[in-house]
Structures are given as structure tokens and as C-alpha cells.
Write a protein that holds these residues in place. Sequence first.
Motif, mmCIF file in Angstrom:
data_model
loop_
_atom_site.group_PDB
_atom_site.id
_atom_site.type_symbol
_atom_site.label_atom_id
_atom_site.label_comp_id
_atom_site.label_asym_id
_atom_site.label_seq_id
_atom_site.Cartn_x
_atom_site.Cartn_y
_atom_site.Cartn_z
ATOM 1 N N GLY A 84 0.816 -1.203 0.000
ATOM 2 C CA GLY A 84 0.000 0.000 0.000
ATOM 3 C C GLY A 84 0.852 1.257 0.000
ATOM 4 N N ILE A 85 2.054 1.152 0.560
ATOM 5 C CA ILE A 85 2.987 2.282 0.531
ATOM 6 C C ILE A 85 3.710 2.333 -0.807
ATOM 7 N N SER A 86 4.236 1.175 -1.256
ATOM 8 C CA SER A 86 5.030 1.159 -2.482
ATOM 9 C C SER A 86 4.209 1.500 -3.715
ATOM 10 N N VAL A 87 2.943 1.084 -3.733
ATOM 11 C CA VAL A 87 2.098 1.364 -4.894
ATOM 12 C C VAL A 87 1.204 2.579 -4.656
ATOM 13 N N GLY A 88 0.579 2.673 -3.466
ATOM 14 C CA GLY A 88 -0.385 3.733 -3.217
ATOM 15 C C GLY A 88 0.233 5.056 -2.820
ATOM 16 N N VAL A 89 0.984 5.059 -1.706
ATOM 17 C CA VAL A 89 1.539 6.313 -1.206
ATOM 18 C C VAL A 89 2.583 6.872 -2.167
ATOM 19 N N ILE A 90 3.515 6.017 -2.619
ATOM 20 C CA ILE A 90 4.499 6.476 -3.601
ATOM 21 C C ILE A 90 3.802 6.836 -4.915
ATOM 22 N N GLY A 91 2.726 6.124 -5.221
ATOM 23 C CA GLY A 91 1.957 6.446 -6.412
ATOM 24 C C GLY A 91 1.374 7.844 -6.379
ATOM 25 N N SER A 92 1.079 8.350 -5.167
ATOM 26 C CA SER A 92 0.571 9.716 -5.062
ATOM 27 C C SER A 92 1.645 10.739 -5.396
ATOM 28 N N MET A 93 2.912 10.308 -5.397
ATOM 29 C CA MET A 93 4.022 11.222 -5.695
ATOM 30 C C MET A 93 4.518 11.085 -7.133
ATOM 31 N N GLY B 12 2.965 8.823 -9.487
ATOM 32 C CA GLY B 12 1.949 8.237 -10.353
ATOM 33 C C GLY B 12 1.843 6.744 -10.121
ATOM 34 N N ILE B 13 0.607 6.236 -10.117
ATOM 35 C CA ILE B 13 0.395 4.824 -9.793
ATOM 36 C C ILE B 13 0.929 3.888 -10.872
ATOM 37 N N HIS B 14 1.054 4.363 -12.108
ATOM 38 C CA HIS B 14 1.569 3.513 -13.175
ATOM 39 C C HIS B 14 3.049 3.188 -12.943
ATOM 40 N N TRP B 15 3.833 4.191 -12.641
ATOM 41 C CA TRP B 15 5.254 3.964 -12.409
ATOM 42 C C TRP B 15 5.510 3.273 -11.076
ATOM 43 N N SER B 16 4.724 3.584 -10.064
ATOM 44 C CA SER B 16 4.941 2.925 -8.772
ATOM 45 C C SER B 16 4.675 1.426 -8.870
ATOM 46 N N LEU B 17 3.644 1.017 -9.614
ATOM 47 C CA LEU B 17 3.364 -0.405 -9.783
ATOM 48 C C LEU B 17 4.440 -1.082 -10.629
ATOM 49 N N ALA B 18 4.878 -0.429 -11.704
ATOM 50 C CA ALA B 18 5.909 -1.010 -12.566
ATOM 51 C C ALA B 18 7.217 -1.209 -11.801
#
Length: 415
Positions: A381-390, A392-398
Motif C-alpha cells: 500500500g505504501i510502495s504502490v499507493g503512497v508512492i503512487g501519489s508522488m 503516479g500509480i503507473h510507475w509505482s506499480l511497474a
Amino acid sequence: MSDTPAQTVGASPTKRSFAALHHPGFRAQFITYVLAMMADNIEHVISYWVVFQKFQSPALGGFAIVSHWLPFLLFSVTSGALAERFDPRRVIQCGMALFILASLGWGYFFVTDTLQMWQAMVLLVIHGCAGVLWQTPNQMLLYDVVGSADLPSAVRLNAMARYLGVMVGPAVGGVILLALGPAYGIMLNTIFYLPLVLWLINAPYGPRFRTGAPVPQRAVRGFADIVQTMRDVRHRPVIVSMIALAGAASFFVGNAYSSQMPGFASDLGHGDPGMSYSMLLAADAAGGLLAGLALEGRQLLAPKPRTAILLALLWCGALAIFALTGHYAIALVFLFAAGFLELSFNAMAQSLVQLDAPLDKRGRVIGLFNMASLGLRAFSGISVGVIGSMIGIHWSLALSALATMVVAAGLLALP
């Protein structure tokens, strides 16, 4: 990673297709598990959509993952210890009661239109605590229902049941959301938990019905159980490697992208609460369902550590492509592939751990595996969600998928 230990663990596997379904008790467990999992995911569809529309917060979406999985990190081994010491059927029923409480809570706040962010956070925590009281005792009960010979089949079919619930849940949730609205829809959802509760009242499984010498009961010691269980399995390479694989997949990726799916759908041009959004959620589950049908029907992919790691590597690649594509059709295809591969490697890892676990410590060992495979999803939730808020969720998931791939490649290189 050598496959020799796995061959010993998986000795004398059954050759029957869908072997566990030959047990009447498993058929009942399978049906009620699907319904409960469907209800779990209907709640996700409705609550995530309302929360996304009301707060527009990727960070809250990340909290949804943290709160859902942190109880597994903290209490999975304890849940296994409780299922060893007490009747696992009653522990599961307590989990179902918490699920029903969470759905009714959402319904109340939706009806009164008084939902605040802190109230949403509390309900998400209750939902997470319900799950930890369900999953580990349920996996323990599988051994009582089918025995050791058909346990790999039961684990894979149970994983397929989870995916079936995940696949049907978004579709049913989307229909309920459109037909009844979020408030009445989520209250109707409580009915789907009841069949499992009722079946467990008199289901003839658990400690009271086991033959042979009873397993010595040990006190439930909380954190000390986690430390002792780690010591107990440190010389079992199959268990250690599969826990490490499942833990890495959960820590970096987990299922954090599911709570962010409204954002992915919006970016892909399909951000409505109807069929398009539900299809994205269902594509991953459909792949898992097909994996269960294909692998069980053909008795393919015997449990081996090396096979599980290779499947995990392919899963990482599929998720990375999904994360970076800008085309809705391609996203659906690779979510489907990710579901197929995730069921394949996760069910295989779980089977290997259960078969190699000492009988007198089975609940705690399964709990340790769940602590890694489910509990570490809190950090996704941090690696994809919280970092995704900084970024973008596309790059955080990749990037999260790439990190998992590195760990899996390291395990593959071990002797």
C-alpha cells in the motif's frame, strides 16, 4: 534453487483431476468459501468506489491496503496458534461476524451520508481483522477435510475459489451498485457471508474429529510464537524459499493495484462505476480462475520450488506491462495473464509449505506463510499507493514489479 526437496515434499501426489472435489466436505467448503469471498469483494467494489468519489485520495487507497493486510502481518501466526488450540470452525465464524459488522457500518454511513475519512479508516481496519481470523484457520481446516494426499488439489482449488469470488464479486458488485446504490447494496451483501457461518456449525472437521494421538496443545504466546516458528522452520529450505518468494511478491506488489483500480480505469478512459471498471477488476480474477481449471483438470505443474519462482518472474513481467500500457484492451489482457500466473505460483508455494510443515506446528507454520504472503501486502500500500501519489500509480506499480523480479531472480540463482 534445487527442486529435490520439493520432490520429497510432494511425494505420491494424486493423479485424479479435481481430486479434492471428490470429498463432499470440500465441495461444501468450496461453495461457501466462494460466496464469502464474493461478499468480501462486493464490499471492496462498493466501498472503494464511494471512498474514491468522496475523497479522491490515492493515499487513502494506500491505507485501504495497509489496514487490510497489516492484521495478517501482526496476527497470522497467532491466528494459526488459536486454530491449533481451539476449534478452527469457531475462529472462522468470528471472522465472518466482523465482515458482517463492517458491511453494516458502511451501509449506515452511506444511508446517512455522514462518512468521514477517519470512519472509513476504522471500517477498513475491522475488515482487515476479519480476514486474518478467516484465512489461516480455513487453510488448516483443508487438511482435515481432504487429508494429505489430496491437499495440493484442495489448496489449488481453494485458491481458484478465491479467484472465482474475486471475479464474480466485482461483476455482482457493479450490478448491485447500479441497481440498489451503495447503501442498500452493501447491506444486502451481508447475506452472502451466512452460508459459511451456518455450514461451520456442524461441519464434522477440526480437533474433535481427528483420529490418532491428539496433537499436544501449546499456549498462544503472541510475538514469541512468531520467533519460535521461524526457528522451527529455518532448516527446511522448501518452506524458507517459498516464504521468501511470497513475502517479496506481497511486500512490493501484493494486490495494492486493486484499490487503485478506479485511478487506472480513469487514466485508461473508463472510470465509470459500471462494466468497464468492473471488467478491469475481474480480468485478474478470470485469469486465476482459468489457471485453476487448466492446472487441476490436466494435473499440470507439479509443486516444485523452481517452477514457483519461474512463474513468479512471469507474473512480475505481466504486471509491469499492465502498469505502463495506455491501452484499455492491452491492460485487460495482461491483467488476465497476471491472474493466471499469480494463482499458479501462490498456490504452489502454499502447497509446498503445508506439505512440509510439521503436524504439531501446522497452524503456526501456515500462519508464518500467511504473515509473509498476506501480511507484507500492507507495505505494498505504501510502495504502490503512497508512492503512487508522488510519482503516479503507473510507475509505482511497474517499479514494484521490477523489485519483486529482482528478489525472485536471486532465489532462482541459489543452489
